[in-house]
Design a protein around this motif. Structure first.
Motif, mmCIF file in Angstrom:
data_model
loop_
_atom_site.group_PDB
_atom_site.id
_atom_site.type_symbol
_atom_site.label_atom_id
_atom_site.label_comp_id
_atom_site.label_asym_id
_atom_site.label_seq_id
_atom_site.Cartn_x
_atom_site.Cartn_y
_atom_site.Cartn_z
ATOM 1 N N TYR A 7 38.555 36.922 31.505
ATOM 2 C CA TYR A 7 39.559 37.990 31.557
ATOM 3 C C TYR A 7 39.854 38.519 30.155
ATOM 4 O O TYR A 7 40.039 39.733 29.968
ATOM 5 N N ILE A 8 39.879 37.641 29.169
ATOM 6 C CA ILE A 8 40.068 38.078 27.781
ATOM 7 C C ILE A 8 38.912 38.974 27.347
ATOM 8 O O ILE A 8 39.114 40.016 26.709
ATOM 9 N N ASP A 10 37.017 40.768 29.336
ATOM 10 C CA ASP A 10 37.154 42.034 30.054
ATOM 11 C C ASP A 10 38.218 42.924 29.412
ATOM 12 O O ASP A 10 38.059 44.138 29.343
ATOM 13 N N THR A 11 39.291 42.298 28.947
ATOM 14 C CA THR A 11 40.353 43.067 28.298
ATOM 15 C C THR A 11 39.855 43.696 27.005
ATOM 16 O O THR A 11 40.093 44.884 26.747
ATOM 17 N N SER A 14 37.583 46.524 27.831
ATOM 18 C CA SER A 14 38.342 47.665 28.341
ATOM 19 C C SER A 14 39.045 48.399 27.210
ATOM 20 O O SER A 14 39.083 49.632 27.186
ATOM 21 N N VAL A 15 39.611 47.656 26.267
ATOM 22 C CA VAL A 15 40.256 48.280 25.108
ATOM 23 C C VAL A 15 39.240 49.097 24.318
ATOM 24 O O VAL A 15 39.516 50.223 23.881
ATOM 25 N N ALA A 38 35.329 44.636 34.631
ATOM 26 C CA ALA A 38 36.293 44.776 33.539
ATOM 27 C C ALA A 38 37.420 45.756 33.853
ATOM 28 O O ALA A 38 38.461 45.714 33.189
ATOM 29 N N ALA A 41 41.086 44.764 33.999
ATOM 30 C CA ALA A 41 41.898 44.602 32.796
ATOM 31 C C ALA A 41 42.407 45.928 32.242
ATOM 32 O O ALA A 41 43.044 45.946 31.190
ATOM 33 N N LEU A 44 46.269 45.964 31.362
ATOM 34 C CA LEU A 44 46.586 45.220 30.150
ATOM 35 C C LEU A 44 46.044 45.946 28.928
ATOM 36 O O LEU A 44 46.714 46.005 27.880
ATOM 37 N N ALA A 45 44.854 46.505 29.044
ATOM 38 C CA ALA A 45 44.307 47.298 27.947
ATOM 39 C C ALA A 45 45.210 48.486 27.639
ATOM 40 O O ALA A 45 45.407 48.848 26.474
ATOM 41 N N ALA A 191 43.589 45.555 39.435
ATOM 42 C CA ALA A 191 44.125 46.523 38.479
ATOM 43 C C ALA A 191 45.355 47.221 39.040
ATOM 44 O O ALA A 191 46.371 47.392 38.333
ATOM 45 N N SER A 194 48.267 44.570 39.302
ATOM 46 C CA SER A 194 48.793 44.182 37.987
ATOM 47 C C SER A 194 49.444 45.362 37.281
ATOM 48 O O SER A 194 50.436 45.192 36.558
#
Length: 261
Positions: A7-8, A10-11, A14-15, A38, A41, A44-45, A191, A194
């Motif tokens: 997940y990290i 993917d984040t 995504s960023v 991805a 995320a 969060l991104a 997505a 969240s």
């Protein structure tokens, strides 16, 4: 089995896809560039990408800066952070959908790097609406509440991108959006869930629940018709329509929150 590290990763990816923020190369070693998983995320991104602008807005609000100055300063910083990727998509969509005679001409216009009158007018209106809404929120919220609200909008609008992406087929088989893969259904659901949860947790202490409900209704009421227009004009999504969705969802969310504040 998905891990926290997955997940990290993917984040981070995504960023990188949604902004110009530099990230360590270790997140991309052996990575094939696909975003099917991805997209989960994206919310969060969105928070990470919006964080510098949210902090700036909160600090300026605490210092007593004029609301409109705060709004434009925050929008300037977030635009620099994203490299105006979403604004570019919005302008290209406006030019293509507004000026294209048919599918092929609309796609050709959207691919052209030049911005026409439809794109300019659309950018001015949407940017102005976002600025006006943020300025209206400044006196209604505490500095921390303003910052949290901007983070919530960042999360919710990126969730809307994943939703739009998953609902439409690719308009071009060789386009940027098609090249990074189709979103996985489970990732899109994650997505959306969240993004909505983040919006609630970040804003509920600061804005009425009715404002959040109005924002959700308005985002749906904007994105669904936009999806239909895109399908009717070009037959599916592109990178530009995905970016435009973020801008429209952000404007709709800010408008609703300002209206109910």
């Amino acid at each position: 089995m998905t891990t926290i590290q997955d997940y990290i990763n993917d984040t981070a990816r995504s960023v990188a896809f949604l902004s110009r923020l530099p990230l360590p190369q270790r997140y991309f070693t052996g990575y094939d560039g696909r975003l099917s998983r991805a997209v989960r995320a994206f919310p969060l991104a969105g928070v990470i990408v919006t964080l510098p602008a949210a902090v700036l807005a909160a600090l300026l609000s605490a210092a007593g800066a004029p609301p409109l100055l705060i709004a434009f300063a925050a929008l300037t910083l977030v635009t620099l952070t994203t490299g105006a990727l979403h604004e570019d998509g919005l302008a290209d969509c406006a030019d293509g959908i507004g000026g294209g005679r048919d599918r092929d001409s609309a796609l050709a216009i959207m691919k052209d790097s030049r911005t026409g009158s439809y794109g300019v007018v659309c950018l001015v209106l949407v940017f102005g609406l976002r600025a006006a809404a943020i300025a209206a929120l400044v006196p209604a919220l505490t500095p921390s509440g303003l910052g949290m609200t901007l983070l919530a909008v960042g999360a919710a609008s990126r969730a809307a991108m994943a939703w739009h992406w998953s609902r439409l087929p690719p308009a071009r088989r060789e386009g940027v959006a098609a090249s990074v893969g189709e979103p996985d259904g489970g990732a899109v659901l994650f997505a959306l869930a969240s993004g909505i949860l983040a919006a609630i947790l970040l804003t509920l202490p600061h804005v009425p629940l009715a404002a959040l409900v109005l924002a959700l209704v308005l985002v749906i009421g904007v994105v669904l018709p936009f999806n239909r227009v895109v399908i009717g004009k070009i037959g599916g999504h592109t990178g530009d329509t995905i970016g435009a969705t973020q801008q429209l969802a952000e404007a709709a969310t800010l408008f609703a929150l300002a209206l109910a504040a």
